[in-house]
Design a protein around this motif. Sequence first.
Motif, mmCIF file in Angstrom:
data_model
loop_
_atom_site.group_PDB
_atom_site.id
_atom_site.type_symbol
_atom_site.label_atom_id
_atom_site.label_comp_id
_atom_site.label_asym_id
_atom_site.label_seq_id
_atom_site.Cartn_x
_atom_site.Cartn_y
_atom_site.Cartn_z
ATOM 1 N N ALA A 149 1.469 -1.120 0.554
ATOM 2 C CA ALA A 149 0.081 -0.005 0.209
ATOM 3 C C ALA A 149 0.563 1.626 -0.085
ATOM 4 N N VAL A 150 1.727 1.323 0.802
ATOM 5 C CA VAL A 150 3.129 2.364 0.754
ATOM 6 C C VAL A 150 3.593 3.278 -0.647
ATOM 7 N N GLN A 151 4.056 1.400 -1.065
ATOM 8 C CA GLN A 151 4.859 1.630 -2.157
ATOM 9 C C GLN A 151 3.624 2.457 -3.188
ATOM 10 N N ALA A 152 2.554 1.520 -3.087
ATOM 11 C CA ALA A 152 1.374 2.440 -4.382
ATOM 12 C C ALA A 152 1.402 3.708 -4.183
ATOM 13 N N PHE A 153 0.747 4.126 -2.714
ATOM 14 C CA PHE A 153 1.000 5.513 -3.063
ATOM 15 C C PHE A 153 1.964 6.504 -2.980
ATOM 16 N N LEU A 154 3.149 6.002 -2.596
ATOM 17 C CA LEU A 154 5.001 6.684 -3.297
ATOM 18 C C LEU A 154 4.639 7.142 -5.109
ATOM 19 N N GLU A 155 3.519 5.939 -5.859
ATOM 20 C CA GLU A 155 3.715 6.171 -6.553
ATOM 21 C C GLU A 155 2.525 6.481 -7.285
ATOM 22 N N ASP A 156 1.719 7.402 -6.530
ATOM 23 C CA ASP A 156 0.331 7.798 -6.782
ATOM 24 C C ASP A 156 -0.621 6.643 -7.671
ATOM 25 N N LYS A 157 -0.667 5.427 -6.868
ATOM 26 C CA LYS A 157 -1.859 4.205 -7.436
ATOM 27 C C LYS A 157 -2.611 4.227 -6.579
ATOM 28 N N SER B 274 -5.000 5.627 -2.844
ATOM 29 C CA SER B 274 -5.356 7.206 -2.221
ATOM 30 C C SER B 274 -4.740 6.946 -0.631
ATOM 31 N N PHE B 275 -4.729 8.116 -0.079
ATOM 32 C CA PHE B 275 -4.305 8.037 1.342
ATOM 33 C C PHE B 275 -4.951 7.137 2.143
ATOM 34 N N THR B 276 -7.085 7.196 1.954
ATOM 35 C CA THR B 276 -7.063 5.739 2.646
ATOM 36 C C THR B 276 -7.401 4.699 2.431
ATOM 37 N N GLY B 277 -6.953 4.981 0.856
ATOM 38 C CA GLY B 277 -7.201 3.756 0.138
ATOM 39 C C GLY B 277 -5.830 2.687 0.899
ATOM 40 N N MET B 278 -5.218 2.975 1.659
ATOM 41 C CA MET B 278 -3.818 2.167 2.009
ATOM 42 C C MET B 278 -4.454 1.207 3.327
ATOM 43 N N SER B 279 -5.886 1.971 3.698
ATOM 44 C CA SER B 279 -6.479 0.883 4.921
ATOM 45 C C SER B 279 -7.633 0.100 3.937
ATOM 46 N N ASP B 280 -7.874 0.158 3.370
ATOM 47 C CA ASP B 280 -8.677 -0.378 2.922
ATOM 48 C C ASP B 280 -8.613 -1.796 1.742
ATOM 49 N N LEU B 281 -7.174 -1.078 1.331
ATOM 50 C CA LEU B 281 -6.379 -2.710 1.078
ATOM 51 C C LEU B 281 -6.011 -3.614 1.996
ATOM 52 N N VAL B 282 -5.130 -2.383 2.741
ATOM 53 C CA VAL B 282 -4.683 -4.005 3.726
ATOM 54 C C VAL B 282 -5.857 -4.820 5.394
ATOM 55 N N PHE B 283 -6.938 -3.952 4.759
ATOM 56 C CA PHE B 283 -7.803 -4.615 5.494
ATOM 57 C C PHE B 283 -8.402 -6.080 4.955
ATOM 58 N N ASN B 284 -8.704 -5.733 3.098
ATOM 59 C CA ASN B 284 -9.358 -6.193 2.138
ATOM 60 C C ASN B 284 -8.380 -8.025 2.124
ATOM 61 N N GLU C 171 2.241 -14.547 -0.088
ATOM 62 C CA GLU C 171 0.713 -14.944 -0.846
ATOM 63 C C GLU C 171 -0.161 -13.039 -0.083
ATOM 64 N N ALA C 172 0.091 -12.726 0.696
ATOM 65 C CA ALA C 172 -0.870 -11.136 1.024
ATOM 66 C C ALA C 172 -0.187 -10.696 -0.008
ATOM 67 N N ARG C 173 1.204 -10.413 -0.221
ATOM 68 C CA ARG C 173 1.789 -9.384 -1.554
ATOM 69 C C ARG C 173 0.452 -9.787 -2.878
ATOM 70 N N ARG C 174 1.016 -10.730 -3.185
ATOM 71 C CA ARG C 174 -0.050 -11.170 -4.083
ATOM 72 C C ARG C 174 -1.480 -10.811 -4.300
ATOM 73 N N ILE C 175 -2.020 -11.077 -3.377
ATOM 74 C CA ILE C 175 -3.458 -10.750 -3.105
ATOM 75 C C ILE C 175 -3.092 -8.882 -3.597
ATOM 76 N N ALA C 176 -3.030 -8.416 -2.732
ATOM 77 C CA ALA C 176 -2.680 -6.558 -1.819
ATOM 78 C C ALA C 176 -2.758 -6.323 -3.441
ATOM 79 N N LEU C 177 -1.689 -6.634 -4.660
ATOM 80 C CA LEU C 177 -1.032 -5.872 -5.635
ATOM 81 C C LEU C 177 -2.518 -5.947 -6.533
ATOM 82 N N HIS C 178 -2.968 -7.474 -6.706
ATOM 83 C CA HIS C 178 -4.268 -7.650 -6.912
ATOM 84 C C HIS C 178 -5.661 -7.131 -7.000
#
Length: 384
Positions: A333-341, A343-353, A375-382
Amino acid sequence: METKKRIAILGSTGSIGTQALEVIKENPSLFEVEVLVAHSNAVLLIEQALAFKPNAVVIGDEKKYQEVNNALRAHDIKVFAGEKAVEQIVEMETIDLVLAAIVGYAGLASTINAIRHKKPIALANKETLVVAGELVTELARENGVNIYPVDSEHSAIFQCLAGEWENKIEKIYLTASGGPFRGKNKDFLATVKKEQALKHPNWSMGAKITIDSASLMNKGLEVIEAKWLFHLAPSQIDVIVHPQSIVHSLVQFEDGSLKAQLGLPDMKLPIQYALAYPERIRNNFKRFNFLDYPQLTFEKPDLETFTNLQLAFDALHKGGNMPCILNAANEVAVQAFLEDKVSFTGMSDLVFNTMQKTGFIKTPSYTQYVETDQEARRIALHLL
Ligand code: NDP
Ligand code: MG
């Protein structure tokens, strides 16, 4: 004659690594640099190696090997490259202490290997204990290895506990600055850009931990880190927001007495304490002046707005590989946020899911932690 402590710095080119080198430079009679490890910053690694003359350096990124080797060959400094070399270099017999200051999950394998080889650890890399705290602390116990905290809150607790080893802790309070968005609501957070999130009010740190501090995930990771470092139950750990970052954390003993450690926010102090423990070294760091801080304030963390802290508490209560899942999803999530992929709150949703979707294991082995992370990285990226 006193012998010098020979130190391996894993992550020497980072915020903690460079500050550790400043501490070492100020205390040439106490410390010497035995090994430096970096990932991609060949230019700074070379500069550090020429200044501190370590026995060996490792550059994680193999593409940078030639550049580093060409620069250091003539100086009798051994040069290695690659992930395996990062992990194996800590086995060197001439290392007395390993400063684990690589950022993220990437720091796990080298820290574990250092413990296996009975090297005392000065631990900055909190993710090591978040991912595999049970395994790492058990391994440290088996090998008689001490882990000295570098994280300022944990150093504060550790300093409060000096001389109190036999006394029971009732609870600890980890202080949190609240970050740049303290007092803001969710609508505001949803619009936050990385330039705003990268501006921490009190501390200057690497990008990942700065974003974690803004989202309060850092405090969540620290709660989990504290559990393992100090053998606490989740109910014994509380977080209190303290915007001035002067009280670095507190311990409450069974008689209700509270001990705190205070000082200006400067990571060189906890780094120095971890390197020199049990001694305190005289230095010329700026001193605290009460008149500059007529008010030290404390408030409750807003767990509804900053859901990351709640998610970390949830992972802590669940146990098993859940903190490892939380950490992996957060790194994505943090890497994606730093690459503008995201949103800030989207990071929490990604972690939760990701926490919902990744397979739960109650008592994971080392291999299962590694698989969980993947596995968690794969799922988060997906999910991104
Ligand atoms: P930085 O991003 O500033 O530095 C990270 C360091 O790790 C760099 O030297 C980097 O090398 C190296 N690195 C990254 N990935 C790898 C890898 N795969 N293999 C080998 N080396 C790698 O981070 P910080 O110094 O801010 O933080 C380091 C750790 O300390 C984190 O776990 C953080 O949570 C913790 N911490 C930091 C605090 C701070 O004030 N900064 C406070 C409390 C804890 P390169 O630059 O060459 O790519
Ligand atoms: Mg901290």
